[in-house]
Design a protein around this motif. Structure first.
Motif, PDB file in Angstrom:
ATOM      1  N   SER A   1      -6.601   7.477   3.685  1.00  0.00           N
ATOM      2  CA  SER A   1      -5.742   7.185   5.126  1.00  0.00           C
ATOM      3  C   SER A   1      -4.449   6.555   4.745  1.00  0.00           C
ATOM      4  O   SER A   1      -3.602   6.334   5.773  1.00  0.00           O
ATOM      5  CB  SER A   1      -6.787   6.706   6.130  1.00  0.00           C
ATOM      6  OG  SER A   1      -6.828   5.140   5.567  1.00  0.00           O
ATOM      7  N   ILE A   2      -4.050   5.977   3.746  1.00  0.00           N
ATOM      8  CA  ILE A   2      -2.984   5.307   3.476  1.00  0.00           C
ATOM      9  C   ILE A   2      -1.739   6.143   3.902  1.00  0.00           C
ATOM     10  O   ILE A   2      -1.570   7.430   3.831  1.00  0.00           O
ATOM     11  CB  ILE A   2      -2.545   5.033   1.899  1.00  0.00           C
ATOM     12  CG1 ILE A   2      -1.587   4.352   1.728  1.00  0.00           C
ATOM     13  CG2 ILE A   2      -2.574   6.385   0.821  1.00  0.00           C
ATOM     14  CD1 ILE A   2      -1.410   3.671   0.285  1.00  0.00           C
ATOM     15  N   SER A   3      -0.814   5.744   4.425  1.00  0.00           N
ATOM     16  CA  SER A   3       0.443   6.311   4.889  1.00  0.00           C
ATOM     17  C   SER A   3       1.311   6.870   3.627  1.00  0.00           C
ATOM     18  O   SER A   3       1.292   6.344   2.508  1.00  0.00           O
ATOM     19  CB  SER A   3       1.284   5.522   5.905  1.00  0.00           C
ATOM     20  OG  SER A   3       1.947   4.344   4.948  1.00  0.00           O
TER      21      SER A   3
ATOM     22  N   ALA B   1       5.972   3.756  -1.761  1.00  0.00           N
ATOM     23  CA  ALA B   1       6.285   2.445  -2.023  1.00  0.00           C
ATOM     24  C   ALA B   1       5.535   1.756  -3.101  1.00  0.00           C
ATOM     25  O   ALA B   1       6.172   1.216  -4.098  1.00  0.00           O
ATOM     26  CB  ALA B   1       6.223   1.482  -0.841  1.00  0.00           C
ATOM     27  N   LEU B   2       4.254   2.073  -3.214  1.00  0.00           N
ATOM     28  CA  LEU B   2       3.435   1.504  -4.328  1.00  0.00           C
ATOM     29  C   LEU B   2       3.863   2.259  -5.653  1.00  0.00           C
ATOM     30  O   LEU B   2       3.675   1.862  -6.668  1.00  0.00           O
ATOM     31  CB  LEU B   2       2.126   1.508  -3.881  1.00  0.00           C
ATOM     32  CG  LEU B   2       1.395   0.618  -3.055  1.00  0.00           C
ATOM     33  CD1 LEU B   2       0.175   1.261  -2.405  1.00  0.00           C
ATOM     34  CD2 LEU B   2       1.286  -0.648  -3.526  1.00  0.00           C
ATOM     35  N   GLY B   3       4.407   3.438  -5.473  1.00  0.00           N
ATOM     36  CA  GLY B   3       4.471   4.326  -6.792  1.00  0.00           C
ATOM     37  C   GLY B   3       6.160   3.812  -7.426  1.00  0.00           C
ATOM     38  O   GLY B   3       6.193   3.844  -8.603  1.00  0.00           O
TER      39      GLY B   3
ATOM     40  N   ASP C   1      -2.014  -5.609   3.996  1.00  0.00           N
ATOM     41  CA  ASP C   1      -3.114  -4.986   4.798  1.00  0.00           C
ATOM     42  C   ASP C   1      -3.008  -3.518   5.024  1.00  0.00           C
ATOM     43  O   ASP C   1      -3.563  -2.896   5.760  1.00  0.00           O
ATOM     44  CB  ASP C   1      -3.528  -5.790   5.986  1.00  0.00           C
ATOM     45  CG  ASP C   1      -2.294  -5.697   6.794  1.00  0.00           C
ATOM     46  OD1 ASP C   1      -1.124  -5.481   6.521  1.00  0.00           O
ATOM     47  OD2 ASP C   1      -2.421  -6.505   8.089  1.00  0.00           O
ATOM     48  N   SER C   2      -1.735  -2.971   4.538  1.00  0.00           N
ATOM     49  CA  SER C   2      -1.350  -1.514   4.775  1.00  0.00           C
ATOM     50  C   SER C   2      -2.127  -0.529   3.924  1.00  0.00           C
ATOM     51  O   SER C   2      -2.032   0.631   4.161  1.00  0.00           O
ATOM     52  CB  SER C   2       0.313  -1.363   4.528  1.00  0.00           C
ATOM     53  OG  SER C   2       0.349  -1.722   2.912  1.00  0.00           O
ATOM     54  N   TYR C   3      -2.864  -1.023   2.933  1.00  0.00           N
ATOM     55  CA  TYR C   3      -3.754   0.065   2.065  1.00  0.00           C
ATOM     56  C   TYR C   3      -5.004  -0.631   1.837  1.00  0.00           C
ATOM     57  O   TYR C   3      -5.918  -0.265   1.371  1.00  0.00           O
ATOM     58  CB  TYR C   3      -2.943   0.658   1.025  1.00  0.00           C
ATOM     59  CG  TYR C   3      -2.568  -0.485  -0.185  1.00  0.00           C
ATOM     60  CD1 TYR C   3      -3.488  -0.856  -1.307  1.00  0.00           C
ATOM     61  CD2 TYR C   3      -1.304  -1.390   0.175  1.00  0.00           C
ATOM     62  CE1 TYR C   3      -3.158  -1.812  -2.119  1.00  0.00           C
ATOM     63  CE2 TYR C   3      -1.273  -2.258  -0.854  1.00  0.00           C
ATOM     64  CZ  TYR C   3      -1.903  -2.667  -1.799  1.00  0.00           C
ATOM     65  OH  TYR C   3      -1.643  -3.600  -2.756  1.00  0.00           O
TER      66      TYR C   3
END
Length: 358
Positions: free
Chosen positions: A335-337, A343-345, A356-358
């Motif tokens: 369900s990650i946006s 951004a994590l990539g 807490d966004s993922y």
């Protein structure tokens, strides 16, 4: 008068009740047993990714850079030109990190002067690197996958992939670098990860080739290769994919629906530095329900190798495991946006990511 002793035993109804009770207990216990087994498999997967993360960190400490995502062989002929018998094949970062994963014996069996040699078409590399190419390394296999053979019988021996970030120009035709930690024939140091090592994905997991649609299908769009350093644009203060990328992704879905895909060589090798075999990009979120394929090669080729879009997926419930540049392992939910995943990539995108966004 003869006295008859009473006989004791189960009536048919009592027997059926006992059987029903046993069946209910089994039905209750079986999911718990399966959940416990999956928890153990997931723990092993996490440990594998920790080994990869630590190996990369130790490699960087020893060499001042992370390993190249792909390194060509150095073999030349008598005229000083690259040997025509080994025209294709690049060594992967995994191969170069072997000494840092207690796999020195396999590393010593690699002849880095020639190509990885995964089949006879690789020429001289095939004869020099057969032992290394066929080595099964448990640290490269997620036990939850369960697929060691493809539908065509080929081995599938790698579940873990390095990140190119959101870059689709995998081979650096337009750029010699990428938004991720790894790039085509380019090596980065930890100093390049300005977003923070705890906010940047280095390794992720994906299913190998199998007989399931999510694990096997490679869409063939028949279009020119997508070559973007960063396909994101800003619209109404929000990041979205550009129109060309969205169009190609739609073509990938169409190709899958029309059953024109079908190659299942995802994860076929750990020693070949190539997208689809050992690298992915963070464009499509894990286990996507919108894009139900593992890789999409858009130039008409027939394999996951050389694909423009390479996704993460797993048999873990609800998401996938990834290793960050600080060596920690995180569980990325399905369900990650998109914006958070993008951004994590990226290693130097300047994004702010909430814990807490993922």
């Amino acid at each position: 008068m003869k006295i008859t002793k009473p006989r004791y035993g189960f009536t048919l109804i009592e027997l059926l009740v006992v059987i029903a009770i046993i069946a209910v207990l089994i039905a209750l216990l079986l999911p718990a047993v399966q959940a416990a087994r999956e928890a153990a498999r997931r723990a092993q997967c996490i440990n594998n990714l920790k080994q990869l993360g630590l190996a990369a960190a130790n490699y960087e400490s020893a060499n001042q850079t992370y390993p190249l995502s792909n390194a060509t062989d150095t073999f030349v002929n008598s005229a000083g030109s690259p040997d025509v018998r080994s025209p294709w094949g690049n060594w992967s970062g995994q191969a170069m990190m072997l000494p840092f994963m207690e796999q020195t014996a396999v590393y010593n069996s690699c002849n880095f002067n020639v190509n990885p040699g995964t089949n006879s078409g690789f020429g001289v590399g095939w004869y020099s690197n057969t032992t290394a190419a066929g080595a099964i390394i448990n640290a490269f296999l997620c036990p939850s996958d369960g697929s060691t053979l493809s539908s065509t019988g080929g081995k599938r021996i790698n579940n873990y992939y390095g990140s190119y970030g959101v870059t689709t120009d995998i081979w650096g035709n337009n750029n010699s670098n990428s938004t991720g930690v790894f790039a085509h024939k380019t090596a980065y140091s930890v100093a390049s990860v300005t977003d923070g090592t705890s906010n940047t994905i280095m390794w992720g997991e994906a299913l190998t080739g199998s007989t399931t649609p999510r694990g096997v299908r490679t869409a063939i769009g028949g279009s020119p290769r997508v070559q973007d350093y960063d396909p994101r644009i800003v619209v109404n203060a929000a990041q979205v994919l550009n129109a060309a990328t969205l169009s190609v992704l739609a073509s990938c879905n169409t190709a899958i629906a029309a059953a024109t895909g079908g190659s299942d060589n995802r994860g076929a090798f750990w020693n070949v530095g190539s997208p689809g075999y050992t690298y992915f990009n963070t464009i499509i979120t894990p286990n996507s329900t919108q894009y139900k394929w593992t890789a999409c090669r858009t130039d008409g080729g027939g394999s996951s190798d050389y694909a423009s879009f390479i996704n993460l997926n797993s048999n873990h419930s609800g998401g996938v495991n990834v290793s960050l540049c600080d060596g920690s392992v995180r569980f990325i939910k399905d369900s990650i946006s998109q914006s958070t995943y993008w951004a994590l990539g990226t290693k130097a995108g300047g994004e702010t990511i909430s814990s807490d966004s993922y």
